[in-house]
Scaffold this motif. Sequence first.
Motif, PDB file in Angstrom:
ATOM      1  N   PRO A  81      15.812  56.016 109.166  1.00 54.02           N
ATOM      2  CA  PRO A  81      15.077  55.060 108.320  1.00 54.02           C
ATOM      3  C   PRO A  81      14.456  55.682 107.071  1.00 54.02           C
ATOM      4  CG  PRO A  81      13.774  55.600 110.251  1.00 54.02           C
ATOM      5  CD  PRO A  81      15.139  56.226 110.451  1.00 54.02           C
ATOM      6  N   ASN A  82      14.243  56.992 107.096  1.00 53.78           N
ATOM      7  CA  ASN A  82      13.602  57.663 105.960  1.00 53.78           C
ATOM      8  C   ASN A  82      14.583  58.475 105.127  1.00 53.78           C
ATOM      9  OD1 ASN A  82      11.028  56.660 106.675  1.00 53.78           O
ATOM     10  ND2 ASN A  82      10.919  58.209 108.286  1.00 53.78           N
ATOM     11  N   GLU A  83      15.863  58.179 105.264  1.00 54.36           N
ATOM     12  CA  GLU A  83      16.903  58.860 104.482  1.00 54.36           C
ATOM     13  C   GLU A  83      17.508  57.846 103.501  1.00 54.36           C
ATOM     14  OE1 GLU A  83      17.843  61.965 104.410  1.00 54.36           O
ATOM     15  OE2 GLU A  83      16.770  62.752 106.138  1.00 54.36           O
ATOM     16  N   PRO A  84      17.019  57.834 102.266  1.00 55.39           N
ATOM     17  CA  PRO A  84      17.514  56.849 101.301  1.00 55.39           C
ATOM     18  C   PRO A  84      19.031  56.866 101.120  1.00 55.39           C
ATOM     19  CG  PRO A  84      15.617  58.001 100.405  1.00 55.39           C
ATOM     20  CD  PRO A  84      15.989  58.688 101.689  1.00 55.39           C
ATOM     21  N   ALA A  85      19.640  58.039 101.147  1.00 59.49           N
ATOM     22  CA  ALA A  85      21.095  58.110 100.948  1.00 59.49           C
ATOM     23  C   ALA A  85      21.837  57.402 102.077  1.00 59.49           C
ATOM     24  CB  ALA A  85      21.546  59.564 100.850  1.00 59.49           C
ATOM     25  N   VAL A  86      21.366  57.565 103.312  1.00 59.93           N
ATOM     26  CA  VAL A  86      21.995  56.880 104.445  1.00 59.93           C
ATOM     27  C   VAL A  86      21.795  55.378 104.304  1.00 59.93           C
ATOM     28  CG1 VAL A  86      21.965  56.544 106.957  1.00 59.93           C
ATOM     29  CG2 VAL A  86      21.768  58.856 106.008  1.00 59.93           C
ATOM     30  N   GLN A  87      20.587  54.957 103.976  1.00 58.51           N
ATOM     31  CA  GLN A  87      20.286  53.530 103.851  1.00 58.51           C
ATOM     32  C   GLN A  87      21.138  52.880 102.748  1.00 58.51           C
ATOM     33  OE1 GLN A  87      18.191  51.810 105.976  1.00 58.51           O
ATOM     34  NE2 GLN A  87      18.107  53.735 107.088  1.00 58.51           N
ATOM     35  N   GLU A  88      21.240  53.546 101.601  1.00 55.78           N
ATOM     36  CA  GLU A  88      22.007  52.992 100.476  1.00 55.78           C
ATOM     37  C   GLU A  88      23.485  52.888 100.811  1.00 55.78           C
ATOM     38  OE1 GLU A  88      21.117  55.460  97.092  1.00 55.78           O
ATOM     39  OE2 GLU A  88      18.992  54.951  97.187  1.00 55.78           O
ATOM     40  N   ARG A  89      24.053  53.951 101.364  1.00 52.73           N
ATOM     41  CA  ARG A  89      25.479  53.940 101.671  1.00 52.73           C
ATOM     42  C   ARG A  89      25.789  52.971 102.811  1.00 52.73           C
ATOM     43  NH1 ARG A  89      27.462  55.170  97.124  1.00 52.73           N
ATOM     44  NH2 ARG A  89      29.309  54.511  98.269  1.00 52.73           N
ATOM     45  N   ALA A  90      24.870  52.861 103.764  1.00 54.54           N
ATOM     46  CA  ALA A  90      25.068  51.909 104.865  1.00 54.54           C
ATOM     47  C   ALA A  90      25.055  50.474 104.334  1.00 54.54           C
ATOM     48  CB  ALA A  90      23.997  52.112 105.934  1.00 54.54           C
ATOM     49  N   CYS A  91      24.133  50.183 103.438  1.00 60.07           N
ATOM     50  CA  CYS A  91      24.090  48.834 102.844  1.00 60.07           C
ATOM     51  C   CYS A  91      25.376  48.536 102.075  1.00 60.07           C
ATOM     52  CB  CYS A  91      22.880  48.691 101.926  1.00 60.07           C
ATOM     53  SG  CYS A  91      21.315  48.553 102.809  1.00 60.07           S
ATOM     54  N   SER A  92      25.871  49.506 101.342  1.00 67.14           N
ATOM     55  CA  SER A  92      27.122  49.313 100.605  1.00 67.14           C
ATOM     56  C   SER A  92      28.287  49.058 101.559  1.00 67.14           C
ATOM     57  CB  SER A  92      27.430  50.538  99.744  1.00 67.14           C
ATOM     58  OG  SER A  92      26.483  50.663  98.716  1.00 67.14           O
ATOM     59  N   ALA A  93      28.326  49.796 102.663  1.00 67.82           N
ATOM     60  CA  ALA A  93      29.399  49.610 103.643  1.00 67.82           C
ATOM     61  C   ALA A  93      29.299  48.234 104.295  1.00 67.82           C
ATOM     62  CB  ALA A  93      29.352  50.711 104.697  1.00 67.82           C
ATOM     63  N   LEU A  94      28.083  47.820 104.632  1.00 66.07           N
ATOM     64  CA  LEU A  94      27.905  46.496 105.239  1.00 66.07           C
ATOM     65  C   LEU A  94      28.292  45.393 104.250  1.00 66.07           C
ATOM     66  CD1 LEU A  94      24.587  46.995 107.226  1.00 66.07           C
ATOM     67  CD2 LEU A  94      26.899  46.764 108.161  1.00 66.07           C
ATOM     68  N   LEU A  95      27.952  45.580 102.993  1.00 66.99           N
ATOM     69  CA  LEU A  95      28.339  44.605 101.971  1.00 66.99           C
ATOM     70  C   LEU A  95      29.863  44.496 101.880  1.00 66.99           C
ATOM     71  CD1 LEU A  95      27.504  42.640  99.739  1.00 66.99           C
ATOM     72  CD2 LEU A  95      27.488  44.587  98.170  1.00 66.99           C
ATOM     73  N   ALA A  96      30.541  45.628 101.941  1.00 67.61           N
ATOM     74  CA  ALA A  96      32.008  45.624 101.885  1.00 67.61           C
ATOM     75  C   ALA A  96      32.607  44.910 103.090  1.00 67.61           C
ATOM     76  CB  ALA A  96      32.533  47.057 101.814  1.00 67.61           C
ATOM     77  N   LEU A  97      31.905  44.956 104.213  1.00 71.71           N
ATOM     78  CA  LEU A  97      32.395  44.322 105.443  1.00 71.71           C
ATOM     79  C   LEU A  97      31.935  42.877 105.600  1.00 71.71           C
ATOM     80  CD1 LEU A  97      31.898  47.330 107.832  1.00 71.71           C
ATOM     81  CD2 LEU A  97      34.048  46.069 107.522  1.00 71.71           C
ATOM     82  N   SER A  98      31.140  42.377 104.680  1.00 75.48           N
ATOM     83  CA  SER A  98      30.499  41.083 104.883  1.00 75.48           C
ATOM     84  C   SER A  98      31.313  39.828 104.557  1.00 75.48           C
ATOM     85  CB  SER A  98      29.180  41.025 104.104  1.00 75.48           C
ATOM     86  OG  SER A  98      29.415  41.070 102.723  1.00 75.48           O
ATOM     87  N   PRO A  99      32.389  39.872 103.776  1.00 71.92           N
ATOM     88  CA  PRO A  99      33.095  38.620 103.493  1.00 71.92           C
ATOM     89  C   PRO A  99      33.573  37.921 104.772  1.00 71.92           C
ATOM     90  CG  PRO A  99      33.871  40.342 102.036  1.00 71.92           C
ATOM     91  CD  PRO A  99      32.986  40.994 103.055  1.00 71.92           C
ATOM     92  N   SER A 100      33.450  36.617 104.793  1.00 73.29           N
ATOM     93  CA  SER A 100      33.899  35.830 105.944  1.00 73.29           C
ATOM     94  C   SER A 100      35.411  35.677 105.895  1.00 73.29           C
ATOM     95  CB  SER A 100      33.246  34.442 105.930  1.00 73.29           C
ATOM     96  OG  SER A 100      31.866  34.559 106.072  1.00 73.29           O
ATOM     97  N   ASP A 101      36.053  36.141 106.925  1.00 75.12           N
ATOM     98  CA  ASP A 101      37.510  36.004 106.997  1.00 75.12           C
ATOM     99  C   ASP A 101      37.985  35.728 108.422  1.00 75.12           C
ATOM    100  OD1 ASP A 101      37.161  38.417 108.266  1.00 75.12           O
ATOM    101  OD2 ASP A 101      38.359  39.582 106.861  1.00 75.12           O
ATOM    102  N   GLY A 102      37.045  35.431 109.314  1.00 78.38           N
ATOM    103  CA  GLY A 102      37.420  35.143 110.684  1.00 78.38           C
ATOM    104  C   GLY A 102      37.567  36.380 111.550  1.00 78.38           C
ATOM    105  N   LYS A 103      37.435  37.573 110.977  1.00 80.42           N
ATOM    106  CA  LYS A 103      37.587  38.814 111.736  1.00 80.42           C
ATOM    107  C   LYS A 103      36.288  39.596 111.841  1.00 80.42           C
ATOM    108  CE  LYS A 103      42.308  39.345 110.107  1.00 80.42           C
ATOM    109  NZ  LYS A 103      42.343  38.122 109.313  1.00 80.42           N
ATOM    110  N   ARG A 104      35.398  39.392 110.910  1.00 76.66           N
ATOM    111  CA  ARG A 104      34.225  40.248 110.801  1.00 76.66           C
ATOM    112  C   ARG A 104      32.946  39.625 111.364  1.00 76.66           C
ATOM    113  NH1 ARG A 104      35.580  42.638 104.823  1.00 76.66           N
ATOM    114  NH2 ARG A 104      37.637  41.719 104.741  1.00 76.66           N
ATOM    115  N   GLU A 105      32.880  38.304 111.394  1.00 73.51           N
ATOM    116  CA  GLU A 105      31.625  37.636 111.734  1.00 73.51           C
ATOM    117  C   GLU A 105      31.101  38.001 113.119  1.00 73.51           C
ATOM    118  OE1 GLU A 105      33.822  35.175 108.765  1.00 73.51           O
ATOM    119  OE2 GLU A 105      34.374  36.171 110.608  1.00 73.51           O
TER     120      GLU A 105
END
Length: 113
Positions: A81-105
């Motif tokens: 929780p206190n590692e900004p680089a992990v938090q930023e990259r994790a958010c970017s990865a989750l954003l990349a995985l977030s589109p609804s396509d019937g496989k990710r939800e």
Amino acid sequence: ASEAQIKRDNHHDSIMLVQKDETSTWDIVGAMWANEEDAGVQMLGCISIEKRVTEGGGEATIIPAAVSGVTAIVNAMKNHPNEPAVQERACSALLALSPSDGKREASFAASGA
């Protein structure tokens, strides 16, 4: 080899593994779980998952990332929780995985994200 040397070598191997283009998403996620205390492996794992999803690997990439990657990414955020680089990259990865396509939800719901 001493135990400390073996641990260092395992850390180095995991850092290298998650950065290789030919490493499967399953292996990246496995390395993230095996090294959940290592912020470097977590950050690089998130970057690698995001890269695979955004550069288009089709279902062969998206399904493993959705099935196992979302939970590993959320776990990385919880463990660092206190590692900004992990938090930023994790958010970017989750954003990349977030589109609804019937496989990710279902993976987002199951992960607690």
